[in-house]
Structures are given as C-alpha cells and as structure tokens.
Scaffold this motif. Sequence first.
Motif, PDB file in Angstrom:
ATOM      1  N   ALA A  46      -9.109   7.465  -8.659  1.00  0.00           N
ATOM      2  CA  ALA A  46      -8.092   6.767  -7.863  1.00  0.00           C
ATOM      3  C   ALA A  46      -7.630   5.508  -8.587  1.00  0.00           C
ATOM      4  O   ALA A  46      -6.447   5.161  -8.566  1.00  0.00           O
ATOM      5  N   THR A  56      -5.805  -0.862  -5.427  1.00  0.00           N
ATOM      6  CA  THR A  56      -6.907  -1.217  -4.543  1.00  0.00           C
ATOM      7  C   THR A  56      -7.515   0.079  -4.025  1.00  0.00           C
ATOM      8  O   THR A  56      -6.823   0.897  -3.439  1.00  0.00           O
ATOM      9  N   GLN A  57      -8.804   0.263  -4.260  1.00  0.00           N
ATOM     10  CA  GLN A  57      -9.507   1.392  -3.667  1.00  0.00           C
ATOM     11  C   GLN A  57     -10.151   0.924  -2.370  1.00  0.00           C
ATOM     12  O   GLN A  57     -10.870  -0.084  -2.351  1.00  0.00           O
ATOM     13  N   VAL A  58      -9.885   1.656  -1.300  1.00  0.00           N
ATOM     14  CA  VAL A  58     -10.445   1.349   0.012  1.00  0.00           C
ATOM     15  C   VAL A  58     -11.494   2.405   0.318  1.00  0.00           C
ATOM     16  O   VAL A  58     -11.149   3.572   0.551  1.00  0.00           O
ATOM     17  N   SER A  60     -13.689   4.177   2.636  1.00  0.00           N
ATOM     18  CA  SER A  60     -13.651   4.342   4.084  1.00  0.00           C
ATOM     19  C   SER A  60     -14.698   5.354   4.522  1.00  0.00           C
ATOM     20  O   SER A  60     -14.772   6.466   3.988  1.00  0.00           O
ATOM     21  N   GLY A 172      -3.581   3.980   8.816  1.00  0.00           N
ATOM     22  CA  GLY A 172      -2.659   3.994   7.702  1.00  0.00           C
ATOM     23  C   GLY A 172      -2.339   2.638   7.122  1.00  0.00           C
ATOM     24  O   GLY A 172      -1.817   2.553   6.007  1.00  0.00           O
ATOM     25  N   THR A 175      -3.578   1.784   3.542  1.00  0.00           N
ATOM     26  CA  THR A 175      -3.041   2.397   2.340  1.00  0.00           C
ATOM     27  C   THR A 175      -1.599   1.950   2.132  1.00  0.00           C
ATOM     28  O   THR A 175      -1.016   1.250   2.953  1.00  0.00           O
ATOM     29  N   GLY A 176      -1.009   2.392   1.026  1.00  0.00           N
ATOM     30  CA  GLY A 176       0.320   1.933   0.652  1.00  0.00           C
ATOM     31  C   GLY A 176       0.229   0.650  -0.148  1.00  0.00           C
ATOM     32  O   GLY A 176      -0.833   0.026  -0.259  1.00  0.00           O
ATOM     33  N   ARG A 179      -2.545   0.619  -2.588  1.00  0.00           N
ATOM     34  CA  ARG A 179      -3.895   0.854  -2.072  1.00  0.00           C
ATOM     35  C   ARG A 179      -4.101   2.346  -1.842  1.00  0.00           C
ATOM     36  O   ARG A 179      -3.247   3.018  -1.279  1.00  0.00           O
ATOM     37  N   ARG A 180      -5.283   2.820  -2.246  1.00  0.00           N
ATOM     38  CA  ARG A 180      -5.622   4.230  -2.052  1.00  0.00           C
ATOM     39  C   ARG A 180      -6.977   4.337  -1.372  1.00  0.00           C
ATOM     40  O   ARG A 180      -7.926   3.634  -1.739  1.00  0.00           O
ATOM     41  N   LYS A 181      -7.066   5.198  -0.379  1.00  0.00           N
ATOM     42  CA  LYS A 181      -8.305   5.383   0.384  1.00  0.00           C
ATOM     43  C   LYS A 181      -9.176   6.429  -0.291  1.00  0.00           C
ATOM     44  O   LYS A 181      -8.699   7.475  -0.737  1.00  0.00           O
TER      45      LYS A 181
END
Length: 255
Positions: A46, A56-58, A60, A172, A175-176, A179-181
């Motif tokens: 990612a 940004t990796q989130v 979750s 949601g 993300t955006g 940023r990627r989950k």
Amino acid sequence: MGSAVVHVHLPPATAAASWPLLVGIPPLLASSFQPRAVLRAAIDEARCAGEDVVLTQVLSGGGGVGKSQLAASYARDAARAGTDLVLWVSASEVQQVIALYAHTAQLIQVPGALGADVEADARAFLGWLATTSRRWLVVLDDVTDPAELAPWWPAVHSGVGWVLATTRRKDGRLTGQGRRKVDVDVYSPAEAVAYIEDRLATDILTHLLDGSQERIAEELGFLPLAIGHAVAYLISQQMTCADYLALLQNPEHSL
C-alpha cells in the motif's frame, strides 16, 4: 453538552533537539512478537503504490488484533534506521495530537512556532512536514474520531515522509487524500502456533507443549491478545497445553 477538556502535560522545549529524534514512546513489542510477514507485505504494498508520494496507511481492525504492535515495530525499525524524526502520537483525543505536534515544533524550532498558541504551533509543524527534506514517520495510534482529526493529518508530500495510523473504525473518512486502509485481522494458524511455541521456549518451558497448541489458538479465535493472555496463564500455572485446552472446553470452569 460541550466536549470534555483534555489536559496534556509535556516537558518544556528550551533547546533544539539533535537529529535523529524520537518523540513519543512507542509501546514495547510483546515477548515473542510475530512479524506477520503477509500483513507487513500488504502494508508495504500500500505504501509503494503511491510511487513518489507519501501515503498514509490506516491499519484498521478490532481490539486485540495487534494493530499498535505492528505500528510500533515500524516505528522502532524507522528509529533504528536513522529516520530523522519518528513521532508516536496517541490519537484517541485530538488535543493530544495537537499538543504533541506543537511540542515537536518547539523541539525542532520550526519557523513560526512561537510557543504562545498551541494550535498555531501545531499548524506550523504540519507545514514543516509538508516542506522539509528530512525523513520522517508520524504514527497516529488509535484514531477514534476521524472528523475531529481531519484538519490534523500530515499532508501528502513526495519522497521523505510517511504516516501510519491505527484505528478500530471502518468508515470512509479514513481513506482518500492519499490514505489507504489496510485491514488487520487475527493471527493465521501458523502465526498463532509460532507465538505459543516461541513464548514458551523463551521461558524454557517447552515441556508444556504437547500438540494442543493449535487447538488452543482455534478455541480463542486466533486473537493475538487472547492468545497472549493464555500463554501468560500457562507460564504462571506451569500448565500443559492439553490441560489448558480442557479448561477452555469446560464451560463450567472459569480460568
């Protein structure tokens, strides 16, 4: 009703810190920490998908799956690699984020951070992140309110920085904007067994292993936190895996 006031007390920053710099305290890695190669590969993929921009990796996932441990391993790896700034922020309250940003701005003497206005200093720090040539990692641990945090995400900027966040949230707004989950789930069966075996071997208690390790992990849903508690119980009681499994499967007996 207004929101509660959060008081964050930080030491005064009187002189510029020397590089590299670690601000905040990542949690210690658990005994027999499992590197979770497949999950790390997903995080790295990612990150690389952004090519020359910071993503940004989130991370979750539910409670106890090891999100903060993974983030801490990345933070400690970055610090060991000499990343100029590694910032670990508890993000459950947005005021904690703002306060630590402002504190860091004072530590590194960001232009425009005058110490009179915490939010102004925090914004100056975000501006510095967006323009600096120094390498940095910001970890936002345990994001609970994406709406409140929205103005305080570090900006996507090419080349030098990286943001890693952890959260139980799925919505949601995480993300955006670069940023990627990345979904974090429970251990795989192999990871769960490896954890149990490594942990007992560390304490020279391999005689407690009797082939019931995976059955224990399965009974506990392969949840890292629950398995960690189970192994701690095995160690404290000097109990074999088979005996512990029997307790798990007896609903009338409380561990």
